[in-house]
Design a protein around this motif. Sequence first.
Motif, PDB file in Angstrom:
ATOM      1  N   UNK A 152     -45.959  31.999  29.461  1.00 51.76           N
ATOM      2  CA  UNK A 152     -46.888  31.288  28.592  1.00 51.76           C
ATOM      3  C   UNK A 152     -47.050  31.993  27.246  1.00 51.76           C
ATOM      4  N   UNK A 153     -47.068  33.326  27.253  1.00 49.50           N
ATOM      5  CA  UNK A 153     -47.145  34.066  25.993  1.00 49.50           C
ATOM      6  C   UNK A 153     -45.945  33.751  25.107  1.00 49.50           C
ATOM      7  N   UNK A 154     -44.755  33.744  25.706  1.00 54.65           N
ATOM      8  CA  UNK A 154     -43.537  33.479  24.937  1.00 54.65           C
ATOM      9  C   UNK A 154     -43.532  32.056  24.395  1.00 54.65           C
ATOM     10  N   UNK A 155     -43.870  31.100  25.227  1.00 56.55           N
ATOM     11  CA  UNK A 155     -43.890  29.709  24.774  1.00 56.55           C
ATOM     12  C   UNK A 155     -44.892  29.522  23.643  1.00 56.55           C
ATOM     13  N   UNK A 156     -46.066  30.169  23.756  1.00 54.57           N
ATOM     14  CA  UNK A 156     -47.067  30.069  22.683  1.00 54.57           C
ATOM     15  C   UNK A 156     -46.542  30.641  21.373  1.00 54.57           C
ATOM     16  N   UNK A 157     -45.822  31.757  21.450  1.00 52.26           N
ATOM     17  CA  UNK A 157     -45.246  32.356  20.242  1.00 52.26           C
ATOM     18  C   UNK A 157     -44.334  31.379  19.523  1.00 52.26           C
ATOM     19  N   UNK A 158     -43.418  30.788  20.264  1.00 49.80           N
ATOM     20  CA  UNK A 158     -42.441  29.877  19.679  1.00 49.80           C
ATOM     21  C   UNK A 158     -43.137  28.659  19.066  1.00 49.80           C
ATOM     22  N   UNK A 159     -44.100  28.112  19.797  1.00 49.33           N
ATOM     23  CA  UNK A 159     -44.803  26.913  19.322  1.00 49.33           C
ATOM     24  C   UNK A 159     -45.643  27.224  18.086  1.00 49.33           C
ATOM     25  N   UNK A 160     -46.426  28.294  18.144  1.00 46.19           N
ATOM     26  CA  UNK A 160     -47.321  28.610  17.034  1.00 46.19           C
ATOM     27  C   UNK A 160     -46.564  28.910  15.749  1.00 46.19           C
TER      28      UNK A 160
ATOM     29  N   UNK B  17     -44.825  37.562  11.764  1.00 43.77           N
ATOM     30  CA  UNK B  17     -44.237  36.227  11.646  1.00 43.77           C
ATOM     31  C   UNK B  17     -44.878  35.431  10.518  1.00 43.77           C
ATOM     32  N   UNK B  18     -46.197  35.551  10.402  1.00 41.80           N
ATOM     33  CA  UNK B  18     -46.933  34.730   9.439  1.00 41.80           C
ATOM     34  C   UNK B  18     -47.193  35.452   8.120  1.00 41.80           C
ATOM     35  N   UNK B  19     -46.609  36.652   7.963  1.00 42.41           N
ATOM     36  CA  UNK B  19     -46.723  37.435   6.726  1.00 42.41           C
ATOM     37  C   UNK B  19     -48.189  37.699   6.382  1.00 42.41           C
ATOM     38  N   UNK B  20     -48.932  38.174   7.382  1.00 43.73           N
ATOM     39  CA  UNK B  20     -50.340  38.496   7.212  1.00 43.73           C
ATOM     40  C   UNK B  20     -50.508  40.004   7.060  1.00 43.73           C
ATOM     41  N   UNK B  21     -51.499  40.448   6.299  1.00 43.70           N
ATOM     42  CA  UNK B  21     -51.744  41.889   6.165  1.00 43.70           C
ATOM     43  C   UNK B  21     -52.102  42.516   7.506  1.00 43.70           C
ATOM     44  N   UNK B  22     -51.675  43.748   7.722  1.00 39.70           N
ATOM     45  CA  UNK B  22     -52.045  44.461   8.950  1.00 39.70           C
ATOM     46  C   UNK B  22     -53.555  44.527   9.060  1.00 39.70           C
ATOM     47  N   UNK B  23     -54.062  44.277  10.245  1.00 34.98           N
ATOM     48  CA  UNK B  23     -55.493  44.268  10.464  1.00 34.98           C
ATOM     49  C   UNK B  23     -56.108  42.890  10.425  1.00 34.98           C
ATOM     50  N   UNK B  24     -55.302  41.848  10.193  1.00 33.83           N
ATOM     51  CA  UNK B  24     -55.834  40.482  10.165  1.00 33.83           C
ATOM     52  C   UNK B  24     -56.206  40.003  11.560  1.00 33.83           C
TER      53      UNK B  24
ATOM     54  N   UNK C 178     -54.199  25.978   9.241  1.00 35.32           N
ATOM     55  CA  UNK C 178     -55.375  25.903  10.112  1.00 35.32           C
ATOM     56  C   UNK C 178     -55.188  26.712  11.385  1.00 35.32           C
ATOM     57  N   UNK C 179     -53.956  26.800  11.891  1.00 33.82           N
ATOM     58  CA  UNK C 179     -53.735  27.552  13.129  1.00 33.82           C
ATOM     59  C   UNK C 179     -54.015  29.040  12.911  1.00 33.82           C
ATOM     60  N   UNK C 180     -53.705  29.558  11.731  1.00 29.79           N
ATOM     61  CA  UNK C 180     -54.020  30.954  11.440  1.00 29.79           C
ATOM     62  C   UNK C 180     -55.530  31.147  11.427  1.00 29.79           C
ATOM     63  N   UNK C 181     -56.259  30.200  10.848  1.00 27.78           N
ATOM     64  CA  UNK C 181     -57.724  30.283  10.852  1.00 27.78           C
ATOM     65  C   UNK C 181     -58.264  30.280  12.281  1.00 27.78           C
ATOM     66  N   UNK C 182     -57.648  29.467  13.144  1.00 24.95           N
ATOM     67  CA  UNK C 182     -58.068  29.451  14.542  1.00 24.95           C
ATOM     68  C   UNK C 182     -57.843  30.812  15.187  1.00 24.95           C
TER      69      UNK C 182
END
Length: 645
Positions: A116-124, A177-184, A141-145
């Motif tokens: 489930x973790x792997x499938x969520x990674x691919x989907x997200x 993956x989403x190019x977010x700053x460390x600590x986000x 919006x998914x990042x905000x979630x």
Amino acid sequence: MSTAELTPEQSVAWQAAQRLWGVRMHPPAVLPDAGRPSFSWFGFPPAITFDPALLAREGGAGHLVSVFAHELGHHVLAPSTRLDGLKIDYQMARTIAASDPGHVLDVREEAAHLANLWEDLVINERVVRAQRAAAPSAEPDLIALWRALSAPVLAQGPQGAEADPAWWVYLRAYERLWRLPAGTLCDPHEPHLFREAARRAAAEAEGQIAAAGAKVGNLDQEGARADLAQQLFAEADAVLLADTVRRFGADPVAGAAPCGMILAPYLVVSRRLREQRQRAALAGQPGQTGQPGQGAPAEGAGNVACAADPGAAPTAGELARVLADARLRERLIHPVDALAGEQADSATDGPDDGTGATAATRSSGQSFGIAETLELFAGADPDAVMAAWYEAEARPWVSPLQRRGEASAAPELPGPLELWETGEDLSDIDWPATLAGGTVVVPGVTTVRRTFLADEPSRAEVPVALDLYIDSSGSMMSPQQGSPAVLAGMILALSVLRGGGRVRTTSFSSAGQVAGTADFSRERVEIVKGLTTYFGGGTTFPLDLLAQRYLASRPRRGEERHLVVLTDTGYVSLLGHGQEQFAEVAARVRAHVADATMVIDGRVSDEERTDAAAVGYELIEVAGMEGAPAVCARLAAKIAGRSTR
């Protein structure tokens, strides 16, 4: 528990989620306060359910589009079908077996969790990419979630990272993956203390076992030493996990293996650390996994992956299709070793030798055997599981097995036209060809006839009838342990079935212990059930049954039978040893079959071979599982060659 209808707001979000994927599906079920650990889950046949009350408590009420889009992704991308879901579970179970020599994890539970973790990674990753494409200037919006969902763990700082390092790697992979700053989404510092604590826990476990000197501790000692060898660098593994999503996002079944190889070792060491803390608590000692003065951190806080309904146990047909997938038999290699192998190839400009010697502790060629497969699919029919597993093992060696029948005259081939002369048979005139030359017909001048040329006679391919007997006495390996005899029989049976033939399988042990198909059949499940029936008693070949089948009745006219016995040194009972009243049966039956062969699991002396040959039986040795395929492939070729007339 009854479900509610979608509210207008929820319906709008559902329509938006469908547009994101470009699909249409029946609306999700609404189940407030369902008591599930997740606020949304999916199942097969395609179904989605969500709990709006739990979603609100988790801080995700304003992100319905992303919640629905994520669940739709399970039906569109990963796993997309129930069969692929089973394949991903199998891949994860293989990685757990390779990473957990001490057997501290529950394979079924943790395989489903990793899947489930792997499938969520691919989907997200796919959902965020689509949301960014639709609104490039806004945060998806998914990042905000996920900011909201990860906030509780993030607030714990380093202690949260130490509590569940696998979850830290998982969240850090999202940041990359989403190019977010460390600590986000997780603490900016990787859990170094975890690595040191893992070594201390493993050393302590090994010391305790060595001091006790208990035989029962051997497996734990093996696991402790494996933990000592583990090199878990969380930041590097997060990078590898993100790269795995990029490389295998379109093939979740193949990508499940490298993902599992990254995350499974963290689950193993986390379990050992948890056991260490429990022992320390019982002994009244302070926790030993944090900084001085700190207590043990909370377990797995913040792990909010969605869930999958397990559904019914897989059927025989589903198991056969799942285990037939070649991706499930590829060698397990940790991504860091795969990268090291590619670099070594580039440096040497030579082929990979396949040894994986660059970092053997992080790769494994360990197979996922029949016992492990039975454990993973514990709810399924064991006969169906064994049939699917042995069929998958045998498939690379199977080729259609037929015999060549009597030569038959081939029809004549049309030849050139020649003049038909008066006085010859009128029926020989080829009127279409004659009239093609003109409407005026002059016998003997314009009349023609067709000549015919002889062709080579053809031989019909006739299916083989295979009469297969397998020894299931206590000296033979059980089918649940990976039996060479069962594998050998499967190769022969599948070769015959693929060639259009019929098979009869009979399992035998002590007197009266006989099972299998009563007659020749093409029903695969029944044939395999006969092969995998195991008694575990003595060894008495059913000569009375053999006599009844061959001496008391006549075989089908025109049918050529081939007798094969899979056994070990107990083969002497076939020749009448211990049942003298049937001493002549084997020799008499030999006259009614085209071939009589005994495949022996073990060594055969020259004297024994001579004794068997005296009554017309050939003995072929097979040394364990490794030798079975080649021996039976040669036997299949011999049967086909012997049948050429």
